[in-house]
Structure formats: structure tokens, C-alpha cells
Design a protein around this motif. Structure first.
Motif, PDB file in Angstrom:
ATOM      1  N   GLU A   1       0.848  -1.188   0.000  1.00  0.00           N
ATOM      2  CA  GLU A   1       0.000   0.000   0.000  1.00  0.00           C
ATOM      3  C   GLU A   1       0.883   1.236   0.000  1.00  0.00           C
ATOM      4  O   GLU A   1       2.063   1.181   0.355  1.00  0.00           O
ATOM      5  CB  GLU A   1      -0.939   0.006   1.209  1.00  0.00           C
ATOM      6  N   TYR A   2       0.312   2.355  -0.401  1.00  0.00           N
ATOM      7  CA  TYR A   2       1.079   3.592  -0.457  1.00  0.00           C
ATOM      8  C   TYR A   2       1.400   4.087   0.949  1.00  0.00           C
ATOM      9  O   TYR A   2       0.568   3.999   1.852  1.00  0.00           O
ATOM     10  CB  TYR A   2       0.295   4.681  -1.195  1.00  0.00           C
ATOM     11  N   ARG A   3       2.600   4.625   1.106  1.00  0.00           N
ATOM     12  CA  ARG A   3       2.915   5.332   2.338  1.00  0.00           C
ATOM     13  C   ARG A   3       2.278   6.714   2.292  1.00  0.00           C
ATOM     14  O   ARG A   3       2.163   7.326   1.235  1.00  0.00           O
ATOM     15  CB  ARG A   3       4.432   5.463   2.494  1.00  0.00           C
ATOM     16  N   ARG A   4       1.903   7.210   3.426  1.00  0.00           N
ATOM     17  CA  ARG A   4       1.181   8.480   3.476  1.00  0.00           C
ATOM     18  C   ARG A   4       2.010   9.635   2.946  1.00  0.00           C
ATOM     19  O   ARG A   4       1.481  10.559   2.341  1.00  0.00           O
ATOM     20  CB  ARG A   4       0.753   8.776   4.913  1.00  0.00           C
ATOM     21  N   HIS A   5       3.330   9.587   3.162  1.00  0.00           N
ATOM     22  CA  HIS A   5       4.155  10.719   2.754  1.00  0.00           C
ATOM     23  C   HIS A   5       4.633  10.614   1.320  1.00  0.00           C
ATOM     24  O   HIS A   5       5.265  11.526   0.811  1.00  0.00           O
ATOM     25  CB  HIS A   5       5.380  10.842   3.664  1.00  0.00           C
TER      26      HIS A   5
END
Length: 226
Positions: free
Chosen positions: A220-224
Motif C-alpha cells: 500500500e502507499y505510504r502516506r508521505h
């Protein structure tokens, strides 16, 4: 998202792909050692994004059309081993594909990778991996990047991991070994390098016709990340 990677062992395991795609439901599927001319355009809702065209044993990448749109692709030859020069199994050892994630409204780079065989030195494979990561940066500057495949790197992974981290990437192994053909060279040959992504489970799937076991990666994508 779920990504599956499978070395087909000279295309021998190609007949398994539809059944495996149905069972494990990947969003992206990366293949190594495929006869690309014999690959179908679609496999269980996955569309062929790109494949190498100068290899005797090629690379290919499929994606789920309901989740992604194709942007562009690149295939590259990397520094050659003596095995490659003499037997010429693979001119192109990297296939990179830029996709647009429809739900996330962003681009992401995926790659299928196949390093030089065990007859080559680890130093050559490290050079190939470094060159591959640099090429993917040019394909998708700053985008989340996911490279998976057959790294042919059974021992001394600490040095490889240090090099990958120096380039801003993470290295993630599967939960069990992925290659079982030779007694003294069993190990984690198939694994993941990534940037801007959180890697969850990396599951080694049941063995089929190939001497490599496929892996299934949850990411999943990291938030940053951009």
C-alpha cells in the motif's frame, strides 16, 4: 494492492497462470523466463502491459484494467555476465511499466526483473540491481516504485540490502524460500525492492511446474509518498 511474481522456468509453468490468477487475484503480475510470443493478451481480467522482445527467455507484466491505466514502459539490457554473452538467454533483464492508479489518482512504477544467473558474481548482480533502480527512477521520477522478480542472490544479502537502502529503497524477503532445485543453493531468490510503499505480507505460494515458487506481495502507499 496485490502483486504476484513468477519465474516460469523456460515457460514450463505458463499453463498455471490463469488458475493462479483466479485463485490469488493479483492486481499486477510480473513474469520471468517466458516465451513472450506465446503469452495471451489477457489472463483472468489482467491485461498484458508490455513484454521484452529481444530475449530467448523474456519478461512480461500484466495489470488489472479495472484498477490501472497503462502510461508507458521500458525494457533494458543490463551489464552482461559470461553466461549471457555465450548462451544469450536474455538481452533485456528489466521491464519497467508506468501505470496510473485509478482509485488513488496517481502514477506508480512496477518492474519485472531477472538478474544474471548463479554462474555470475554477486558484484555483477549488485551492479545490475543498481542500474535497474536508476532506470526506474528515470521512468517515473519520484513515484512509488515496486521491482520484483528473480534476483538470483541466495547468500550475503546484507551487503545487497545496504546498497539498496543507500538508493532510498527497501528490500523485503518472502516468508519462506522460493528456490529448491539445488541442495546447496536453496533460498530466497525471488523478492521485492520498493520505494514509497509499505510492504505487508510477502507470501511464498505453492510450488508448481517451475523450480521457483511464485510470491504474492501485499503493498500500500505510504502516506508521505507523492
Amino acid at each position: 494492492m496485490r502483486i504476484m511474481s513468477y519465474n516460469l522456468r523456460k515457460h514450463a509453468a505458463a499453463a498455471e497462470l490463469e488458475q493462479r490468477a483466479d485463485r490469488w487475484d493479483p492486481d499486477v503480475m510480473c513474469l520471468q523466463e517466458a516465451n513472450v510470443e506465446d503469452l495471451p493478451t489477457n489472463i483472468s481480467g489482467l491485461r498484458l502491459a508490455a513484454a521484452t522482445d529481444r530475449n530467448r527467455l523474456g519478461l512480461a507484466l500484466y495489470y488489472r484494467e479495472s484498477s490501472f491505466r497503462f502510461v508507458e514502459s521500458v525494457s533494458l539490457g543490463l551489464k552482461k555476465s559470461l553466461h549471457d554473452i555465450v548462451l544469450k538467454p536474455a538481452h533485456e533483464r528489466l521491464l519497467g511499466v508506468q501505470l496510473y492508479d485509478i482509485d488513488a489518482s496517481r502514477e506508480i512504477t512496477f518492474a519485472s526483473f531477472h538478474a544474471a544467473p548463479l554462474t555470475a558474481l554477486n558484484s555483477l548482480r549488485r551492479t545490475q540491481i543498481r542500474s535497474a533502480l536508476q532506470a526506474l527512477e528515470r521512468l517515473g521520477p519520484g513515484t512509488p516504485t515496486f521491482m520484483v522478480g528473480d534476483y538470483n542472490y541466495p547468500v550475503f544479502k546484507e551487503r545487497l540490502g545496504d546498497q539498496i537502502r543507500e538508493h532510498g529503497y527497501d528490500m523485503t524477503l518472502s516468508d519462506s524460500r522460493t528456490y529448491t532445485r539445488y541442495r546447496f543453493f536453496k533460498g530466497h531468490y525471488d523478492f521485492v525492492t520498493s520505494r514509497g510503499l509499505s510492504i505487508g505480507a510477502v507470501t511464498t505460494l505453492p510450488q508448481g511446474t517451475s523450480d521457483h515458487l511464485p510470491i504474492l506481495v501485499d503493498a500500500e502507499y505510504r502516506r508521505h509518498s507523492r
